[in-house]
Design a protein around this motif. Structure first.
Motif, PDB file in Angstrom:
ATOM      1  N   LEU A   1       0.592   6.200   4.303  1.00 31.60           N
ATOM      2  CA  LEU A   1       0.303   5.123   3.352  1.00 31.60           C
ATOM      3  C   LEU A   1       1.534   4.815   2.509  1.00 31.60           C
ATOM      4  CD1 LEU A   1      -3.212   6.364   2.177  1.00 31.60           C
ATOM      5  CD2 LEU A   1      -2.713   4.555   3.845  1.00 31.60           C
ATOM      6  N   ILE A   2       1.660   3.579   2.092  1.00 31.13           N
ATOM      7  CA  ILE A   2       2.818   3.128   1.318  1.00 31.13           C
ATOM      8  C   ILE A   2       2.413   2.967  -0.140  1.00 31.13           C
ATOM      9  CG2 ILE A   2       4.579   1.325   1.104  1.00 31.13           C
ATOM     10  CD1 ILE A   2       3.948   0.601   4.044  1.00 31.13           C
ATOM     11  N   ASP A   3       3.148   3.616  -1.023  1.00 34.76           N
ATOM     12  CA  ASP A   3       2.919   3.516  -2.466  1.00 34.76           C
ATOM     13  C   ASP A   3       1.477   3.862  -2.825  1.00 34.76           C
ATOM     14  OD1 ASP A   3       3.432   3.108  -5.109  1.00 34.76           O
ATOM     15  OD2 ASP A   3       3.459   0.925  -5.011  1.00 34.76           O
ATOM     16  N   LEU A   4       1.056   5.044  -2.457  1.00 40.19           N
ATOM     17  CA  LEU A   4      -0.316   5.488  -2.719  1.00 40.19           C
ATOM     18  C   LEU A   4      -0.532   5.731  -4.212  1.00 40.19           C
ATOM     19  CD1 LEU A   4      -3.081   6.505  -1.718  1.00 40.19           C
ATOM     20  CD2 LEU A   4      -2.017   8.765  -1.399  1.00 40.19           C
ATOM     21  N   ARG A   5      -1.635   5.211  -4.731  1.00 41.20           N
ATOM     22  CA  ARG A   5      -2.006   5.405  -6.133  1.00 41.20           C
ATOM     23  C   ARG A   5      -3.327   6.174  -6.209  1.00 41.20           C
ATOM     24  NH1 ARG A   5       0.708   1.276  -9.031  1.00 41.20           N
ATOM     25  NH2 ARG A   5       2.590   0.767  -7.825  1.00 41.20           N
TER      26      ARG A   5
ATOM     27  N   ARG B   1      -6.726   1.414  10.053  1.00 44.23           N
ATOM     28  CA  ARG B   1      -7.791   2.416  10.132  1.00 44.23           C
ATOM     29  C   ARG B   1      -7.840   3.307   8.886  1.00 44.23           C
ATOM     30  NH1 ARG B   1      -3.979   4.494  13.875  1.00 44.23           N
ATOM     31  NH2 ARG B   1      -3.005   6.432  13.148  1.00 44.23           N
ATOM     32  N   LEU B   2      -6.743   3.347   8.128  1.00 42.34           N
ATOM     33  CA  LEU B   2      -6.715   4.152   6.909  1.00 42.34           C
ATOM     34  C   LEU B   2      -7.050   3.334   5.667  1.00 42.34           C
ATOM     35  CD1 LEU B   2      -3.521   6.344   7.509  1.00 42.34           C
ATOM     36  CD2 LEU B   2      -5.882   6.733   8.249  1.00 42.34           C
ATOM     37  N   LEU B   3      -7.282   2.039   5.845  1.00 48.62           N
ATOM     38  CA  LEU B   3      -7.591   1.157   4.724  1.00 48.62           C
ATOM     39  C   LEU B   3      -9.079   0.810   4.722  1.00 48.62           C
ATOM     40  CD1 LEU B   3      -4.574  -1.311   5.093  1.00 48.62           C
ATOM     41  CD2 LEU B   3      -4.681   0.819   3.759  1.00 48.62           C
ATOM     42  N   ASP B   4      -9.599   0.506   3.571  1.00 48.99           N
ATOM     43  CA  ASP B   4     -11.014   0.140   3.438  1.00 48.99           C
ATOM     44  C   ASP B   4     -11.132  -1.370   3.230  1.00 48.99           C
ATOM     45  OD1 ASP B   4     -13.728   0.125   3.111  1.00 48.99           O
ATOM     46  OD2 ASP B   4     -13.744   1.151   1.166  1.00 48.99           O
TER      47      ASP B   4
ATOM     48  N   ALA C   1       0.603  -2.704  -4.620  1.00 47.31           N
ATOM     49  CA  ALA C   1      -0.506  -1.797  -4.320  1.00 47.31           C
ATOM     50  C   ALA C   1      -1.826  -2.507  -4.578  1.00 47.31           C
ATOM     51  CB  ALA C   1      -0.392  -0.524  -5.157  1.00 47.31           C
ATOM     52  N   ARG C   2      -2.497  -2.945  -3.517  1.00 45.97           N
ATOM     53  CA  ARG C   2      -3.752  -3.677  -3.653  1.00 45.97           C
ATOM     54  C   ARG C   2      -4.800  -3.256  -2.624  1.00 45.97           C
ATOM     55  NH1 ARG C   2      -3.913  -8.757  -4.151  1.00 45.97           N
ATOM     56  NH2 ARG C   2      -5.895  -9.045  -3.073  1.00 45.97           N
ATOM     57  N   PHE C   3      -4.402  -2.557  -1.561  1.00 42.72           N
ATOM     58  CA  PHE C   3      -5.349  -2.153  -0.533  1.00 42.72           C
ATOM     59  C   PHE C   3      -6.121  -0.905  -0.962  1.00 42.72           C
ATOM     60  CE2 PHE C   3      -2.379  -4.427   2.398  1.00 42.72           C
ATOM     61  CZ  PHE C   3      -3.301  -5.335   2.900  1.00 42.72           C
ATOM     62  N   TRP C   4      -7.438  -0.926  -0.768  1.00 42.01           N
ATOM     63  CA  TRP C   4      -8.234   0.265  -0.985  1.00 42.01           C
ATOM     64  C   TRP C   4      -8.005   1.235   0.175  1.00 42.01           C
ATOM     65  CZ3 TRP C   4     -13.800  -1.562  -2.762  1.00 42.01           C
ATOM     66  CH2 TRP C   4     -13.674  -2.266  -3.961  1.00 42.01           C
ATOM     67  N   VAL C   5      -7.994   2.507  -0.139  1.00 43.47           N
ATOM     68  CA  VAL C   5      -7.810   3.533   0.882  1.00 43.47           C
ATOM     69  C   VAL C   5      -9.172   3.975   1.410  1.00 43.47           C
ATOM     70  CG1 VAL C   5      -6.932   5.862   1.340  1.00 43.47           C
ATOM     71  CG2 VAL C   5      -5.657   4.306  -0.165  1.00 43.47           C
ATOM     72  N   ASN C   6      -9.260   4.131   2.724  1.00 41.15           N
ATOM     73  CA  ASN C   6     -10.495   4.623   3.341  1.00 41.15           C
ATOM     74  C   ASN C   6     -10.853   5.983   2.744  1.00 41.15           C
ATOM     75  OD1 ASN C   6     -12.434   5.778   5.114  1.00 41.15           O
ATOM     76  ND2 ASN C   6     -11.722   4.467   6.775  1.00 41.15           N
ATOM     77  N   PRO C   7     -12.041   6.138   2.169  1.00 45.04           N
ATOM     78  CA  PRO C   7     -12.384   7.408   1.502  1.00 45.04           C
ATOM     79  C   PRO C   7     -12.542   8.580   2.468  1.00 45.04           C
ATOM     80  CG  PRO C   7     -14.297   5.967   1.586  1.00 45.04           C
ATOM     81  CD  PRO C   7     -13.138   5.154   2.060  1.00 45.04           C
TER      82      PRO C   7
ATOM     83  N   GLN D   1      -3.012  12.503   6.245  1.00 43.51           N
ATOM     84  CA  GLN D   1      -2.787  11.103   6.605  1.00 43.51           C
ATOM     85  C   GLN D   1      -2.193  10.297   5.452  1.00 43.51           C
ATOM     86  OE1 GLN D   1      -6.927  10.472   7.963  1.00 43.51           O
ATOM     87  NE2 GLN D   1      -6.066   9.913   9.960  1.00 43.51           N
ATOM     88  N   ASN D   2      -2.146  10.888   4.260  1.00 46.65           N
ATOM     89  CA  ASN D   2      -1.589  10.179   3.109  1.00 46.65           C
ATOM     90  C   ASN D   2      -0.141   9.765   3.338  1.00 46.65           C
ATOM     91  OD1 ASN D   2      -3.988  10.429   1.736  1.00 46.65           O
ATOM     92  ND2 ASN D   2      -3.329  12.192   0.518  1.00 46.65           N
ATOM     93  N   LYS D   3       0.592  10.535   4.144  1.00 43.66           N
ATOM     94  CA  LYS D   3       2.005  10.238   4.371  1.00 43.66           C
ATOM     95  C   LYS D   3       2.212   8.918   5.102  1.00 43.66           C
ATOM     96  CE  LYS D   3       2.186  12.917   8.683  1.00 43.66           C
ATOM     97  NZ  LYS D   3       2.814  14.071   9.376  1.00 43.66           N
TER      98      LYS D   3
END
Length: 271
Positions: free
Chosen positions: A99-103, A118-121, A83-89, A95-97
Motif C-alpha cells: 500500500l502507498i502512504d498508509l494511514r 484487491r487490497l482496497l475497499d 490518501a483517499r482509498f479505504w483499505v480492505n479490513p 500486505q501493508n507493504k
C-alpha cells in the motif's frame, strides 16, 4: 467563491489590442459581400480536474511512486499522492507493504493513497459516498426550503465566455451568488464553518434529487475528476456540467470495475 474552480474563466487583459495587418499596395479592400463577418466561436468551458485516479503499470515500482518527480513524469502533470482509498479490513499485516502512504486513524477505516485493487475497499467507499451524499442532500433540502430552483454556474460561465467584455467574470460570479437559493447555501456555509459544506457548484446535482446526488457521489468517490488509464489515456468529463460529469463517471466506474484485482490504483492531487 473564486474563479480558480475553472481555468477558462479568466477575464480578458486590459492591455490586449486588436491585431494589425499589413495590406499590400494595390490590394483590394475586402467588402462585406466578399468577406462576410462571422461570429467568434464561444469558448467551451474546461472541466475542473483537482483529483485523478492513476492506473499504475507493472513496470513502475511502489518505491518509484513515492517520488514526486517520477510521478509527474509518468502522468505528464505536476501531482502529489492523496490518501483517499479505504483499505480492505481483511488484509494481512504483511500486505501493508504493497500500500502507498498508509494511514492508521484512531477511529474509522484505515486509508491510503493506493495499492492493488484487491487490497482496497472500493465497495465500502461507494457505500460511504452514497450514504454521506444522502445525508448532505437532506440537510441541503432544509437549508433551501422556500427558495426557487437556481440557475447553475455553468449558465453564467457560458454567458461570460460568449461576450467576455460586456459580461466580465466578476459580474457572472456576482449574479450567480445573488440567487436566493445560492444565498441560502452560502449563509449555511458561513454559519456552520467546518461542519457540512454545501457546494454551490453542485447545484445541478442537488436540484436533480436525492437519488441522483447519492448515485453521483457513489461513483465519484472512486473515480474522482479523471482516470489515467493503463494505455496512457485520460478519461475526464467534457465540461463541468452535471450531464457531462455523469457521462464521464458512468464510463469511468465501468472501466475501474473491469480492471484485474491485482491492478494498482493511485490517487493524486493535481497542482
Amino acid at each position: 467563491m473564486t474563479t480558480s474552480l475553472n481555468g477558462s474563466t479568466k477575464p480578458p487583459s486590459k492591455d490586449s489590442k486588436k491585431p494589425t495587418t499589413t495590406r499590400r499596395t494595390g490590394a483590394k479592400t475586402p467588402t462585406a459581400a466578399s468577406a462576410p463577418a462571422t461570429a467568434a466561436p464561444v469558448q467551451r468551458p474546461l472541466p475542473t480536474i483537482r483529483t485523478m485516479i492513476v492506473c499504475v503499470p507493472d513496470e513502475l515500482s511502489t518505491q518509484v511512486l513515492d517520488s514526486t518527480r517520477q510521478l509527474d513524469r509518468h502522468i505528464g502533470a505536476t501531482a502529489s499522492s492523496e490518501a483517499r482509498f479505504w483499505v480492505n479490513p481483511n488484509i494481512h499485516m504483511w500486505q501493508n507493504k504493497h500500500l502507498i502512504d498508509l494511514r492508521k486513524p484512531k477511529t474509522g477505516p484505515r486509508y491510503c493513497a493506493g495499492g492493488p485493487i484487491r487490497l482496497l475497499d472500493l465497495a465500502g467507499m461507494r457505500h460511504g459516498g452514497a450514504l454521506g451524499a444522502s445525508m448532505r442532500h437532506q440537510q441541503w433540502a432544509g437549508v433551501v426550503r422556500g427558495t426557487r430552483d437556481a440557475r447553475p454556474w455553468q449558465d453564467y460561465l457560458l454567458r461570460h465566455l460568449s461576450d467576455q467584455v460586456k459580461y466580465p467574470v466578476e459580474q457572472a460570479i456576482k449574479d450567480f451568488e445573488a440567487q436566493p437559493r445560492v444565498l441560502a447555501m452560502r449563509a449555511h456555509n458561513a454559519a456552520t464553518f467546518g461542519d457540512v459544506y454545501l457546494d454551490p457548484f453542485e447545484l445541478e446535482l442537488l436540484q436533480a434529487g436525492p437519488a441522483a446526488y447519492a448515485n453521483y457521489h457513489c461513483m465519484w468517490v472512486v473515480c474522482t475528476d479523471a482516470v489515467y488509464t493503463l494505455n496512457g489515456a485520460r478519461m475526464q468529463p467534457a465540461s463541468d456540467s452535471a450531464a457531462d460529469r455523469l457521462t464521464y463517471l458512468s464510463q469511468a466506474i465501468r472501466y475501474v470495475e473491469s480492471l484485474d484485482p491485482a491492478q494498482r490504483l493511485l490517487a493524486v492531487t493535481l497542482a
